[in-house]
Every structure is written in C-alpha cells, then in structure tokens.
Design a protein around this motif. Structure first.
Motif, PDB file in Angstrom:
ATOM      1  N   GLY A  35       0.748  -1.248   0.000  1.00 23.40           N
ATOM      2  CA  GLY A  35       0.000   0.000   0.000  1.00 23.40           C
ATOM      3  C   GLY A  35       0.776   1.295   0.000  1.00 23.40           C
ATOM      4  O   GLY A  35       2.005   1.315   0.145  1.00 23.40           O
ATOM      5  N   ASP A  36       0.028   2.389  -0.210  1.00 26.75           N
ATOM      6  CA  ASP A  36       0.562   3.752  -0.264  1.00 26.75           C
ATOM      7  C   ASP A  36       1.504   3.978  -1.443  1.00 26.75           C
ATOM      8  O   ASP A  36       2.412   4.807  -1.356  1.00 26.75           O
ATOM      9  N   LEU A  37       1.278   3.258  -2.535  1.00 30.88           N
ATOM     10  CA  LEU A  37       2.060   3.495  -3.749  1.00 30.88           C
ATOM     11  C   LEU A  37       1.112   3.847  -4.893  1.00 30.88           C
ATOM     12  O   LEU A  37       0.028   3.289  -4.993  1.00 30.88           O
ATOM     13  N   GLY A  58      -3.167   1.409   0.824  1.00 33.05           N
ATOM     14  CA  GLY A  58      -2.823   1.999   2.104  1.00 33.05           C
ATOM     15  C   GLY A  58      -3.827   3.075   2.471  1.00 33.05           C
ATOM     16  O   GLY A  58      -4.869   3.221   1.819  1.00 33.05           O
ATOM     17  N   ASN A  59      -3.533   3.845   3.490  1.00 35.60           N
ATOM     18  CA  ASN A  59      -4.427   4.953   3.865  1.00 35.60           C
ATOM     19  C   ASN A  59      -4.146   6.195   3.023  1.00 35.60           C
ATOM     20  O   ASN A  59      -4.980   7.074   2.939  1.00 35.60           O
ATOM     21  N   HIS A  60      -2.963   6.249   2.410  1.00 38.87           N
ATOM     22  CA  HIS A  60      -2.655   7.390   1.548  1.00 38.87           C
ATOM     23  C   HIS A  60      -2.849   6.997   0.102  1.00 38.87           C
ATOM     24  O   HIS A  60      -1.915   6.585  -0.573  1.00 38.87           O
ATOM     25  N   VAL A  61      -4.086   7.058  -0.347  1.00 39.02           N
ATOM     26  CA  VAL A  61      -4.347   6.819  -1.751  1.00 39.02           C
ATOM     27  C   VAL A  61      -4.237   8.175  -2.412  1.00 39.02           C
ATOM     28  O   VAL A  61      -5.022   9.078  -2.136  1.00 39.02           O
ATOM     29  N   THR A 144      -1.207  -6.809   4.663  1.00 34.99           N
ATOM     30  CA  THR A 144      -1.968  -5.659   5.166  1.00 34.99           C
ATOM     31  C   THR A 144      -1.137  -4.389   4.983  1.00 34.99           C
ATOM     32  O   THR A 144       0.059  -4.459   4.690  1.00 34.99           O
ATOM     33  N   HIS A 145      -1.796  -3.259   5.156  1.00 30.80           N
ATOM     34  CA  HIS A 145      -1.040  -2.007   5.170  1.00 30.80           C
ATOM     35  C   HIS A 145      -0.576  -1.707   6.595  1.00 30.80           C
ATOM     36  O   HIS A 145       0.602  -1.476   6.842  1.00 30.80           O
ATOM     37  N   ALA A 146      -1.504  -1.731   7.543  1.00 32.93           N
ATOM     38  CA  ALA A 146      -1.169  -1.452   8.944  1.00 32.93           C
ATOM     39  C   ALA A 146      -0.506  -2.677   9.573  1.00 32.93           C
ATOM     40  O   ALA A 146      -0.588  -3.785   9.045  1.00 32.93           O
ATOM     41  N   GLY A 180       3.003  -2.555   5.626  1.00 33.69           N
ATOM     42  CA  GLY A 180       3.746  -1.333   5.341  1.00 33.69           C
ATOM     43  C   GLY A 180       3.416  -0.311   6.408  1.00 33.69           C
ATOM     44  O   GLY A 180       3.315  -0.664   7.585  1.00 33.69           O
ATOM     45  N   HIS A 181       3.271   0.956   6.007  1.00 31.88           N
ATOM     46  CA  HIS A 181       2.726   2.018   6.862  1.00 31.88           C
ATOM     47  C   HIS A 181       3.697   2.536   7.908  1.00 31.88           C
ATOM     48  O   HIS A 181       3.531   3.638   8.407  1.00 31.88           O
ATOM     49  N   MET A 182       4.700   1.740   8.282  1.00 28.94           N
ATOM     50  CA  MET A 182       5.621   2.162   9.325  1.00 28.94           C
ATOM     51  C   MET A 182       6.906   2.672   8.672  1.00 28.94           C
ATOM     52  O   MET A 182       7.691   1.903   8.139  1.00 28.94           O
TER      53      MET A 182
HETATM   54 ZN   LIG Z   1       0.165   4.371   5.568  1.00 23.65          ZN
END
Ligand SMILES: [Zn+2]
Length: 211
Positions: A35-37, A58-61, A144-146, A180-182
């Motif tokens: 995620g986040d890509l 991710g949360n940053h789409v 997962t993303h988180a 991801g996310h971290m």
């Molecule tokens: Zn994120």
C-alpha cells in the motif's frame, strides 16, 4: 526452491522505477505491494517484470488530477486486490489474504476503527477454515497495510497496530505477515520480527524475501 517475492510499499524506490528493473529484480516470482504506492508505479513493475502483483491499498491513496482517473488510482491495471479476500495462487501453491488501510485517525479514506477491522478480519475466517480442510493449512501470507497490535506498530493514533490482525496471526498462523505504513528511520526499530510461527516483515520501500 522457495518462491521469491519482491515486496513494495509506502515509498517509490529509484532502483525499482528504473530501466534496469529487469536485471535487478527479474529473478523474482511474484510481487506483493502493502500500500501507499501510486498506480503508475505498480503498473510499471507489472509491465516490466511481467509478474503477478497482489496488493492492498494503504491509507494514503494519492488523489488523481482529474476524477476520470479515480478508479484507476485505487485499482492499478493488471494488479490483484487482496482486500477482504482469500486467494489461492495455484501456480505458486500459495494461500494469500489481505486487509487494506490503517486505524482511524481522521476522516480520510481507507481508515477503520478497531471494530471495523475485527469485522473484516472475521469475514476471512470461514474461508481460512476451508483452506485448512482443502490444503492442510489456513494461510501462508497475510498482506496488510497497517501492522498488528504490539508487533512493529507505534503508539500514535495513525500507526497503532490492529488487534484483529494479532488475533489472526495467533489463530491461523500464516508463515508471513507483510505490512507497510511504518516509516522507520530509526535503525533500532525492527523491520523484521517473529511472532509465533509467523515472520513479520515491514515492507517499507522494497524487500526481496524467499518464501
Ligand atoms: Zn500508511
């Protein structure tokens, strides 16, 4: 021989988004994004490596310039979205499942409360149980993303880990949890750890793992 997996998340890597991607990463069997890509990046990887790519958002789409592209932004062409799905990859004999997004910290997209995460994770359980009957194991790779609660997570609201993910790892014992996310700039914070039978990998940037 294991399955060679290229993992991606959170930040674009110049070595990946490069004309030399084939010589550098061409020996992998599979690509997984946590995620986040942006879609163009993942589509570049798919078209250049000609490999199957699984992903969760991710949360940053990142928002497109025009709304015409909105669909494509969240669904890169040719990629397989694992969110709320259990997938059997026959070619590699690999069981995958995924959950997108992060814990809720403002009103942005792809953010969920712990309760919403529980409902989505529990929704995977019947199919994971069927996998046990059919394939002799519940799950190989949880994507997962988180991160899971207490495992490579953080204390702030945006990065606190997900309780239901930890339960899934303890109950269904996948071989890998990729998240991801971290964004770890602190070298003392682990990007790889063991939780029971599960190897937990923070995929920030890129990694190559053999499953
Ligand atoms: Zn994120």
């Amino acid at each position: 021989m294991g399955i060679r997996v290229l993992t991606l998340s959170d930040v674009e890597t110049p070595a990946v988004y490069s004309s030399r991607i084939r010589s550098r990463f061409g020996s992998n069997d599979l690509v997984i994004s946590c995620g986040d890509l942006p879609s163009y990046y993942l589509e570049y990887v798919i078209s250049m490596l000609n490999l199957r790519l699984y992903y969760v958002n991710g949360n940053h789409v990142q928002r497109p310039e025009s709304e015409d592209n909105a669909e494509r932004y969240e669904h890169p062409w040719g990629a397989i979205n694992l969110h709320r799905k259990v997938v059997y990859d026959r070619e590699h004999d690999l069981l995958l499942a995924g959950i997108e997004g992060s814990s809720r910290y403002n009103d942005g997209p792809h953010q969920y409360t712990q309760g919403e995460m529980w409902r989505m994770v529990l929704g995977l359980a019947p199919q994971l149980a069927r996998n046990r009957v059919k394939y002799g194991r519940y799950l190989d790779v949880f994507v997962t993303h988180a991160s899971a609660a207490g495992i490579q997570d953080d204390i702030d609201k945006a990065h606190q880990g997900i309780d239901a993910f930890r339960w899934l790892l303890a109950t269904f014992k996948p071989r890998y949890h990729l998240h991801g996310h971290m964004h770890h700039y602190n070298p003392l914070k682990p990007n790889l750890s063991q939780f029971g039978n599960t190897t937990v990998v923070n995929t920030y940037g890129y990694r190559e793992i053999e499953i």
